[in-house]
Design an enzyme around this catalytic site. Structure first.
Site, PDB file in Angstrom:
ATOM      1  N   ALA A 186      -1.893   2.635  -6.670  1.00 21.30           N
ATOM      2  CA  ALA A 186      -3.165   2.103  -7.166  1.00 21.30           C
ATOM      3  C   ALA A 186      -3.513   0.763  -6.528  1.00 21.30           C
ATOM      4  O   ALA A 186      -4.674   0.481  -6.238  1.00 21.30           O
ATOM      5  CB  ALA A 186      -3.113   1.961  -8.688  1.00 21.30           C
ATOM      6  N   GLU A 187      -2.515  -0.072  -6.325  1.00 24.51           N
ATOM      7  CA  GLU A 187      -2.756  -1.430  -5.834  1.00 24.51           C
ATOM      8  C   GLU A 187      -3.023  -1.495  -4.330  1.00 24.51           C
ATOM      9  O   GLU A 187      -3.922  -2.212  -3.902  1.00 24.51           O
ATOM     10  CB  GLU A 187      -1.572  -2.340  -6.174  1.00 24.51           C
ATOM     11  CG  GLU A 187      -1.437  -2.663  -7.642  1.00 24.51           C
ATOM     12  CD  GLU A 187      -2.495  -3.627  -8.152  1.00 24.51           C
ATOM     13  OE1 GLU A 187      -3.272  -4.177  -7.348  1.00 24.51           O
ATOM     14  OE2 GLU A 187      -2.548  -3.831  -9.369  1.00 24.51           O
ATOM     15  N   SER A 188      -2.214  -0.806  -3.535  1.00 19.65           N
ATOM     16  CA  SER A 188      -2.290  -1.003  -2.083  1.00 19.65           C
ATOM     17  C   SER A 188      -2.305   0.289  -1.278  1.00 19.65           C
ATOM     18  O   SER A 188      -2.379   0.222  -0.050  1.00 19.65           O
ATOM     19  CB  SER A 188      -1.095  -1.836  -1.620  1.00 19.65           C
ATOM     20  OG  SER A 188       0.102  -1.077  -1.762  1.00 19.65           O
TER      21      SER A 188
END
Length: 183
Positions: A61-63
């Site tokens: 989700a983040e990167s």
């Protein structure tokens, strides 16, 4: 039927069989939900007693597994660690806060931070919300009847971005469990 037509039909059928096999084998799912950096995820998820699939879900989700990712707010690396969290981790666990683009340092810091959030909130949804929206905000929301009817769970979130993030990480988590916990 001409040879050219037979060749085209045969090629199409072969292509369909190959795609069916790949989809049935889970290859495509594993491509979309990879276990990249597993040596660090497994090591630090175990050390900090965090579900490894949650760690993979946060990284996705983040990167999207890009170690060089940097947000417009300056969060860095795979788990998008902000400078304040990195400095805090430096004093707590002795990492070098200037190395947030290094996968091992970033994943270790992210796992440590998730553990801290679990100690504070004890609930995966609250942990995910705090990871994105900040633990101070989550504490305030739990104290506000508009967002939490029981003071233990959030029934509504004032930050649409945080609600979307919780939904995305949970979707990733469920997919990781479904794909890799098949027995």
């Amino acid at each position: 039927m001409g040879n050219k037509k037979k060749l085209i039909i045969g090629s199409i059928l072969t292509f369909i069989l190959i795609i069916s096999y790949l989809l049935g084998s889970g290859w495509l799912e594993k491509f979309i939900y990879p276990l990249k950096y597993s040596e660090y995820v497994e090591k630090y998820a175990e050390e900090y007693n965090i579900d490894k699939y949650l760690v993979y879900s946060v990284i996705k989700a983040e990167s999207k597994f890009r170690a060089d990712a940097e947000s417009h707010k300056g969060a860095k690396g795979l788990m998008q660690i902000g400078d304040t969290t990195a400095k805090w981790a430096e004093t707590e666990i002795g990492i070098d806060s200037t190395k947030m683009f290094e996968p091992e340092t970033n994943i270790r810091t992210g796992c440590w931070y998730l553990q801290r959030l679990y100690k504070e909130f004890g609930n995966r949804d609250l942990v995910i919300a705090a990871y994105n929206g900040g633990s101070g905000n989550v504490r305030k929301w739990l104290e506000t009847h508009e967002y939490s009817r029981d003071g233990e769970r959030l029934h509504n979130m004032p930050f649409k971005e945080t609600q979307n993030y919780v939904d995305k990480v949970n979707k990733n988590y469920e997919k990781y469990k479904e794909i890799y916990d098949r027995r």
